[in-house]
Design an enzyme around this catalytic site. Structure first.
Site, PDB file in Angstrom:
ATOM      1  N   ASP A   1       0.850  -1.267   0.029  1.00 24.22           N
ATOM      2  CA  ASP A   1      -0.180   0.006   0.147  1.00 24.22           C
ATOM      3  C   ASP A   1       0.900   1.348  -0.264  1.00 24.22           C
ATOM      4  O   ASP A   1       2.014   1.074   0.387  1.00 24.22           O
ATOM      5  CB  ASP A   1      -0.885  -0.227   1.268  1.00 24.22           C
ATOM      6  CG  ASP A   1      -1.816   1.131   1.229  1.00 24.22           C
ATOM      7  OD1 ASP A   1      -2.296   1.641   0.469  1.00 24.22           O
ATOM      8  OD2 ASP A   1      -1.989   1.794   2.530  1.00 24.22           O
ATOM      9  N   SER A   2       0.334   2.493  -0.200  1.00 26.21           N
ATOM     10  CA  SER A   2       1.050   3.808  -0.211  1.00 26.21           C
ATOM     11  C   SER A   2       1.484   4.033   1.219  1.00 26.21           C
ATOM     12  O   SER A   2       2.333   4.871   1.454  1.00 26.21           O
ATOM     13  CB  SER A   2       0.060   4.806  -0.560  1.00 26.21           C
ATOM     14  OG  SER A   2      -0.799   4.635   0.234  1.00 26.21           O
TER      15      SER A   2
ATOM     16  N   TYR B  90      -0.637   8.653  -2.580  1.00 26.67           N
ATOM     17  CA  TYR B  90      -0.829   8.251  -3.737  1.00 26.67           C
ATOM     18  C   TYR B  90      -1.732   8.937  -4.431  1.00 26.67           C
ATOM     19  O   TYR B  90      -1.718   9.285  -5.780  1.00 26.67           O
ATOM     20  CB  TYR B  90      -0.893   6.730  -4.069  1.00 26.67           C
ATOM     21  CG  TYR B  90       0.305   5.693  -4.045  1.00 26.67           C
ATOM     22  CD1 TYR B  90       1.564   6.022  -3.423  1.00 26.67           C
ATOM     23  CD2 TYR B  90       0.206   4.585  -4.443  1.00 26.67           C
ATOM     24  CE1 TYR B  90       2.590   5.347  -3.270  1.00 26.67           C
ATOM     25  CE2 TYR B  90       1.252   3.560  -4.228  1.00 26.67           C
ATOM     26  CZ  TYR B  90       2.531   3.989  -3.676  1.00 26.67           C
ATOM     27  OH  TYR B  90       3.386   2.983  -3.710  1.00 26.67           O
ATOM     28  N   GLY B  91      -2.844   9.288  -3.690  1.00 30.09           N
ATOM     29  CA  GLY B  91      -3.942   9.983  -4.319  1.00 30.09           C
ATOM     30  C   GLY B  91      -3.879  11.084  -5.322  1.00 30.09           C
ATOM     31  O   GLY B  91      -4.768  11.170  -6.158  1.00 30.09           O
TER      32      GLY B  91
ATOM     33  N   CYS C 275     -10.945   3.713   0.111  1.00 27.92           N
ATOM     34  CA  CYS C 275      -9.483   3.971   0.505  1.00 27.92           C
ATOM     35  C   CYS C 275      -9.143   3.031   1.591  1.00 27.92           C
ATOM     36  O   CYS C 275      -9.756   2.882   2.763  1.00 27.92           O
ATOM     37  CB  CYS C 275      -9.095   5.228   0.732  1.00 27.92           C
ATOM     38  SG  CYS C 275      -7.454   5.472   1.394  1.00 27.92           S
TER      39      CYS C 275
ATOM     40  N   HIS D 172      -6.940   3.020   3.917  1.00 26.06           N
ATOM     41  CA  HIS D 172      -6.724   3.772   5.240  1.00 26.06           C
ATOM     42  C   HIS D 172      -7.793   4.045   5.800  1.00 26.06           C
ATOM     43  O   HIS D 172      -7.850   4.170   7.118  1.00 26.06           O
ATOM     44  CB  HIS D 172      -6.039   5.183   4.864  1.00 26.06           C
ATOM     45  CG  HIS D 172      -4.590   5.016   4.360  1.00 26.06           C
ATOM     46  ND1 HIS D 172      -4.139   4.702   3.285  1.00 26.06           N
ATOM     47  CD2 HIS D 172      -3.441   5.329   5.133  1.00 26.06           C
ATOM     48  CE1 HIS D 172      -2.774   4.522   3.282  1.00 26.06           C
ATOM     49  NE2 HIS D 172      -2.250   5.188   4.305  1.00 26.06           N
TER      50      HIS D 172
ATOM     51  N   CYS E 229      -4.272  -1.133  -2.150  1.00 28.11           N
ATOM     52  CA  CYS E 229      -4.593   0.317  -2.200  1.00 28.11           C
ATOM     53  C   CYS E 229      -5.496   0.414  -3.236  1.00 28.11           C
ATOM     54  O   CYS E 229      -5.226   0.000  -4.563  1.00 28.11           O
ATOM     55  CB  CYS E 229      -3.225   0.871  -2.432  1.00 28.11           C
ATOM     56  SG  CYS E 229      -3.237   2.546  -3.114  1.00 28.11           S
ATOM     57  N   ASN E 230      -6.662   1.277  -2.998  1.00 20.47           N
ATOM     58  CA  ASN E 230      -7.592   1.353  -4.243  1.00 20.47           C
ATOM     59  C   ASN E 230      -7.074   2.367  -5.294  1.00 20.47           C
ATOM     60  O   ASN E 230      -7.305   2.102  -6.467  1.00 20.47           O
ATOM     61  CB  ASN E 230      -8.785   2.232  -3.693  1.00 20.47           C
ATOM     62  CG  ASN E 230      -9.575   1.308  -2.810  1.00 20.47           C
ATOM     63  OD1 ASN E 230     -10.689   0.643  -3.121  1.00 20.47           O
ATOM     64  ND2 ASN E 230      -9.190   1.354  -1.451  1.00 20.47           N
ATOM     65  N   THR E 231      -6.104   3.222  -4.982  1.00 22.69           N
ATOM     66  CA  THR E 231      -5.587   4.088  -5.863  1.00 22.69           C
ATOM     67  C   THR E 231      -4.684   3.371  -6.854  1.00 22.69           C
ATOM     68  O   THR E 231      -4.635   3.450  -8.169  1.00 22.69           O
ATOM     69  CB  THR E 231      -4.889   5.190  -5.248  1.00 22.69           C
ATOM     70  OG1 THR E 231      -5.615   5.612  -4.274  1.00 22.69           O
ATOM     71  CG2 THR E 231      -4.250   6.265  -6.138  1.00 22.69           C
TER      72      THR E 231
HETATM   73  N1  DGL Z   1      -4.617   3.582   0.696  1.00 19.89           N
HETATM   74  C1  DGL Z   1      -4.641   4.104  -0.631  1.00 19.89           C
HETATM   75  C2  DGL Z   1      -5.958   3.467  -1.201  1.00 19.89           C
HETATM   76  O1  DGL Z   1      -6.686   2.597  -0.753  1.00 19.89           O
HETATM   77  C3  DGL Z   1      -4.023   5.179  -0.866  1.00 19.89           C
HETATM   78  C4  DGL Z   1      -4.322   6.523  -0.103  1.00 19.89           C
HETATM   79  C5  DGL Z   1      -3.278   7.534  -0.526  1.00 19.89           C
HETATM   80  O2  DGL Z   1      -2.146   7.191  -0.818  1.00 19.89           O
HETATM   81  O3  DGL Z   1      -3.512   8.531  -1.168  1.00 19.89           O
HETATM   82  O4  DGL Z   1      -6.515   4.551  -2.133  1.00 19.89           O
END
Ligand code: DGL
Length: 260
Positions: free
Chosen positions: A11-12, A43-44, A183, A185, A74-76
């Site tokens: 993940d990020s 990462y977003g 996300c 997080h 990580c969804n992104t």
């Molecule tokens: N945890 C990540 C997600 O699921 C990315 C959050 C990020 O780094 O912006 O999108």
């Protein structure tokens, strides 16, 4: 035939540990290696090309660490890079996407909310999914600032409460009955979110679905499951100060600091 190599997860930052928890609970005999790329979080707001490059970097390390399968927690990264990862490597990848489908199917008000990063909400993959549910009003909200606060250990700060109120109140007014956490997080914010949302609004995240999908892939691919009889080891790597990751893991695991 069995395979006792680890499951790699990245993940990020620290958020994907919400996915790791679900996997570790469902598959306790599988060894796991988790990478928190906190140095490059969030990462977003990055471009698709940057997200692909970071996802490749994380994948290369997990391959060096001998992983048999990779979970993009990580969804992104999933919505921007999984297609490219699958095209480049032969190892199976499992991704995480916002759970729009169950929310849209079960919504009685035909109005749902989604909180996710800009990268996820702008991605072609996410927009392809939402197009399938044109009878449902989908209120999209970028969670500006939330990942940064979680990464700095400020989950319970007044600033977090302020941001969550400003993102969720318009959804409550619009009569959503499902809130999708898009996300990895954000599951760590569920206690605060519950204080804001009326009880009739259900919160959905994708952790258990990803764990189930990991189990299915391991079962489908002959020889992919572990034959360990004891609870397996979980290793955690971060490329920043390990304090916040250690705390989110309730000080139960030793986090390894590594430059990657
Ligand atoms: N945890 C990540 C997600 O699921 C990315 C959050 C990020 O780094 O912006 O999108």
């Amino acid at each position: 035939m069995h395979n006792n190599q680890p499951i790699g997860i990245f993940d990020s930052g620290i958020g994907g540990t919400s996915i790791w928890s679900a996997i570790n609970e469902l598959l306790p005999y599988e060894k796991t290696i988790y990478l928190a790329d906190s140095k490059n979080a969030p990462y977003g707001q990055k471009s698709k090309a940057e997200i692909i490059a970071l996802s490749i970097k994380n994948t290369e390390l997990l391959l060096d660490l001998n992983c048999k399968i990779i979970v993009v927690a990580c969804n992104t990264a999933t919505t921007n890079a999984i297609r490219e990862l699958r095209a480049k490597y032969t190892i199976p990848f499992i991704g995480i996407e916002p759970a729009i489908k169950p929310a849209a199917i079960h919504s009685k008000t035909h109005t749902i909310g989604i909180l996710a990063t800009q990268g996820t909400l702008n991605s072609a993959l996410f927009n392809k999914t939402t197009e399938m549910f044109h009878d449902t009003k989908i209120m999209e909200q970028v969670g500006h600032g939330l990942v940064q606060l979680i990464e700095s250990g400020d989950i319970n700060s007044p600033e977090m409460t302020r941001l969550l109120n400003s993102y969720l109140n318009p959804m409550i007014e619009a009569n959503i009955d499902y809130l999708v956490l898009g996300c990895s997080h954000y599951p760590y914010l569920i206690p605060q979110i519950k204080k804001i949302l009326p009880k009739n609004i259900q919160i959905i995240d994708s952790g258990q679905a990803v764990a189930k999908q990991t189990q299915n892939i391991l079962r489908e691919k002959v020889g992919f499951s572990s034959n360990n009889n004891n609870k397996s080891e979980s290793l955690f790597y971060t490329n920043t100060n390990p304090k916040v990751l250690t705390e989110i893991l309730e000080n139960k695991y030793n986090v390894i600091e590594k430059d990657f």
